[in-house]
Design a protein around this motif. Structure first.
Motif, PDB file in Angstrom:
ATOM      1  N   GLU A 205       0.778  -1.223   0.000  1.00  0.00           N
ATOM      2  CA  GLU A 205       0.000   0.000   0.000  1.00  0.00           C
ATOM      3  C   GLU A 205       0.820   1.289   0.000  1.00  0.00           C
ATOM      4  OE1 GLU A 205      -0.410  -2.059   4.061  1.00  0.00           O
ATOM      5  OE2 GLU A 205      -0.032  -2.571   1.993  1.00  0.00           O
TER       6      GLU A 205
ATOM      7  N   LEU B 221      -5.713   0.422  -2.007  1.00  0.00           N
ATOM      8  CA  LEU B 221      -5.189   1.031  -0.794  1.00  0.00           C
ATOM      9  C   LEU B 221      -4.165   2.098  -1.140  1.00  0.00           C
ATOM     10  CD1 LEU B 221      -4.769  -1.882   1.719  1.00  0.00           C
ATOM     11  CD2 LEU B 221      -6.131   0.177   1.979  1.00  0.00           C
ATOM     12  N   GLU B 222      -3.332   1.769  -2.103  1.00  0.00           N
ATOM     13  CA  GLU B 222      -2.298   2.719  -2.465  1.00  0.00           C
ATOM     14  C   GLU B 222      -2.913   4.021  -2.960  1.00  0.00           C
ATOM     15  OE1 GLU B 222       1.693   3.142  -5.123  1.00  0.00           O
ATOM     16  OE2 GLU B 222       0.560   1.296  -5.160  1.00  0.00           O
TER      17      GLU B 222
ATOM     18  N   ALA C 257      -4.258  -3.998  -2.873  1.00  0.00           N
ATOM     19  CA  ALA C 257      -3.060  -3.177  -2.703  1.00  0.00           C
ATOM     20  C   ALA C 257      -3.159  -1.904  -3.508  1.00  0.00           C
ATOM     21  CB  ALA C 257      -1.828  -3.975  -3.120  1.00  0.00           C
TER      22      ALA C 257
ATOM     23  N   HIS D 115      -4.445   5.773  -0.038  1.00  0.00           N
ATOM     24  CA  HIS D 115      -3.423   6.279   0.866  1.00  0.00           C
ATOM     25  C   HIS D 115      -2.783   7.543   0.310  1.00  0.00           C
ATOM     26  CE1 HIS D 115      -0.154   6.223   3.766  1.00  0.00           C
ATOM     27  NE2 HIS D 115       0.627   6.538   2.754  1.00  0.00           N
TER      28      HIS D 115
END
Lengths: 163, 378
Positions: A27, A85-86, A82, A89
């Protein structure tokens, strides 16, 4: 001293590739850094056992470390998770068409594709890493490319992406 | 669209969506240092000189980026000595895509910078006020030409550490409408400067796959909004560019406070991280004058900035270097401003003490930037 030299050489040869491997599949940078540190801690233990420390050995460790991370994380270990989320984020809300398409591939096929085009492995290396036959790797790669092409083709192409 | 066309562009589209492609040299250096830190007992406190005998010989900095130690402030204890950020401004510039024609506007009172530095910045500001921003008409591009040199290296199988400087560069073409397609011509990395025959031999003969850049990133890339790696350009730790330009405060103190907040916990010290963040932001090349000015004013509020050289030459251009020395006295980070125009010439990191690889006074990394308006792009 011999042990340290071997380890430092392996670190020099492998660190940046390992870090990018995690950056592509986790992430954020902090997680990639954590997992990278874990890989080299394990690699150091291995140098004590007279094991060879090739880049492929490092990636074998990295794959296991990533698997453990995925299991321990709240989310699934899927690339889709992932990538989402990345994006979240990093406050990036503009979903990339390629990322969207990748997220729709079968996980096994996708991993072969990414190991090939992002991580730069040959098909032999991919088959070693995934513990599968070269034939299976070629088949998955073919399938992944075809599926990705189709997905990207059917997507709307906003703003002339990928001319 | 024909199938052939689609398949031909597949690799390029995948490459442009690769999160690994936007990894900065600074990130790599930090992770590289961190992943070696377990070898050093009490890593959080031990300076290099006090390493226990029998542990790793020689410099402990990560070999991939050599001893480009950038520690910009001694005001606070360093939290992670082993994680001292090794900044390759050069690589960061190339990866982030760009740089800057900067206005400099600095107020008289300078709680952070020295009086001399404040004066230099004020003079540059006065000169810059007379220089209007380049106007990019429809169909034209703002061309941001970057040249960069930075250190890299390796450990040979017998354990010898070698380092040298590589050169790279690129041109980013930003369309009049920033939402349009940006074009980026990336140049390859070329070994450039060597301080030993062994380093030269290693740099020029070792296979490319060992440079950790096994896939060349050189070539022309295109992306709407400058989203070369699948995500739009961001500033100050992840804020989308347009939103940042719109919402960042123009008051220097408020802006600096926001930078501290958004970079909390990152870097060896808040001051260092703030300066690096400001440089990163300016390097995007598309920050409007009022925000650029605020960024410069913010930088002037960071403790430790001094005039280091009134006749600094970077890539053939001469300007005034303003810099911050690291707390261990090993290195210094400079930005170089043309006093006649107030434009930013570039930035560099200089060793102050000789290291195993570089003599004292070596610019172990530098970036120069030049902007112009052009009628066409590749």
């Amino acid at each position: 001293m011999e042990r340290e030299k071997r380890f430092m050489a392996a670190h020099a040869a492998g660190h940046d590739r390992i870090y990018r491997y995690f950056r592509r599949r986790t992430e954020n940078a902090a997680t990639a850094e954590d997992l990278c540190a874990e890989v080299f801690r394990i690699a150091w233990e291995k140098t004590g056992q007279d094991g060879s420390l090739s880049v492929m050995v490092l990636f074998g460790i990295a794959k296991n470390v990533l698997g453990n991370h995925g299991r321990s994380a709240v989310r699934s270990a899927s690339l889709l998770g992932a990538l989402q989320l990345e994006r979240n984020h990093d406050g990036r809300t503009d979903g990339s068409p390629v990322h969207e398409a990748l997220s729709q591939l079968r996980p096994d096929d996708r991993e072969v594709l990414l190991l090939t085009y992002w991580d730069g492995f040959s098909s032999t290396e991919v088959s070693d890493l995934l513990n599968t036959s070269a034939t299976a790797v070629r088949m998955r790669l073919h399938r992944a490319r075809k599926a990705l092409s189709n997905l990207l083709q059917t997507q709307t192409q906003p703003e002339g992406a990928a001319r | 669209m024909s199938k052939t066309t689609m398949s031909g562009s597949l690799e390029r589209r995948l490459a442009s969506a690769d999160p690994g492609g936007s990894v900065t040299e600074a990130e790599l250096a930090r992770s590289g240092a961190r992943s070696l830190s377990f070898l050093i007992p009490d890593a959080g406190a031990a300076p290099h000189e006090q390493l226990p005998a029998g542990q790793l010989d020689g410099p402990q900095t990560p070999v991939e980026d050599g001893p480009v130690v950038v520690s910009l402030s001694s005001r606070r204890p360093r939290r992670f000595v082993r994680r001292t950020l090794l900044l390759s401004a050069a690589a960061a510039a190339v990866l982030a895509g760009v740089l800057v024609a900067a206005d400099v506007l600095v107020p008289g009172a300078q709680p952070g910078a020295t009086a001399q530095a404040a004066e230099v910045l004020s003079n540059a500001a006065a000169a810059t006020i007379k220089t209007s921003d380049p106007v990019v008409k429809t169909g034209q591009y703002l061309k941001i030409d970057t040249k960069a040199v930075y250190s890299t290296g390796t450990v040979t199988p017998d354990g010898t550490q070698l380092a040298w400087l590589v050169r790279t560069g690129g041109q980013v073409y930003v369309p009049a409408d920033r939402n349009g397609e940006w074009i980026w011509n990336r140049e390859d990395r070329v070994p450039d400067t060597f301080f030993s025959a062994a380093a030269k031999a290693e740099a020029t003969t070792r296979p490319k796959s060992l440079t950790n850049k096994n896939v060349s990133l050189a070539g022309i890339q295109r992306a709407p909004r400058g989203a070369f790696y699948g995500n739009g350009q961001t500033v100050i730790n992840g804020m989308p560019l347009d939103e940042g330009i719109r919402t960042f405060p123009r008051d220097p103190k408020a802006l600096l406070a926001l930078i501290y907040e958004r970079t909390k916990g990152a870097g060896p010290s808040p001051e260092e991280e703030a300066l690096i963040t400001i440089a990163d932001t300016l390097r995007t090349g598309v920050i409007p004058a009022d925000l650029r000015a605020a960024l410069y004013k913010s930088a002037a509020l960071i403790p430790g900035i001094t005039v280091v050289d009134r006749q600094a030459t970077l890539d053939g251009r001469t300007g005034v270097a303003i810099g911050m020395e690291g707390p261990d006295g090993g290195g210094r980070t400079d930005i170089i401003i043309d006093p006649a125009t107030g434009l930013l010439i570039g930035e560099r990191n200089v060793t102050l003490k000789a290291t195993a690889d570089f003599p004292a006074g070596t610019a172990t990394s530098w970036t120069s930037v030049a902007t112009s308006v052009v009628d066409s792009a590749p």
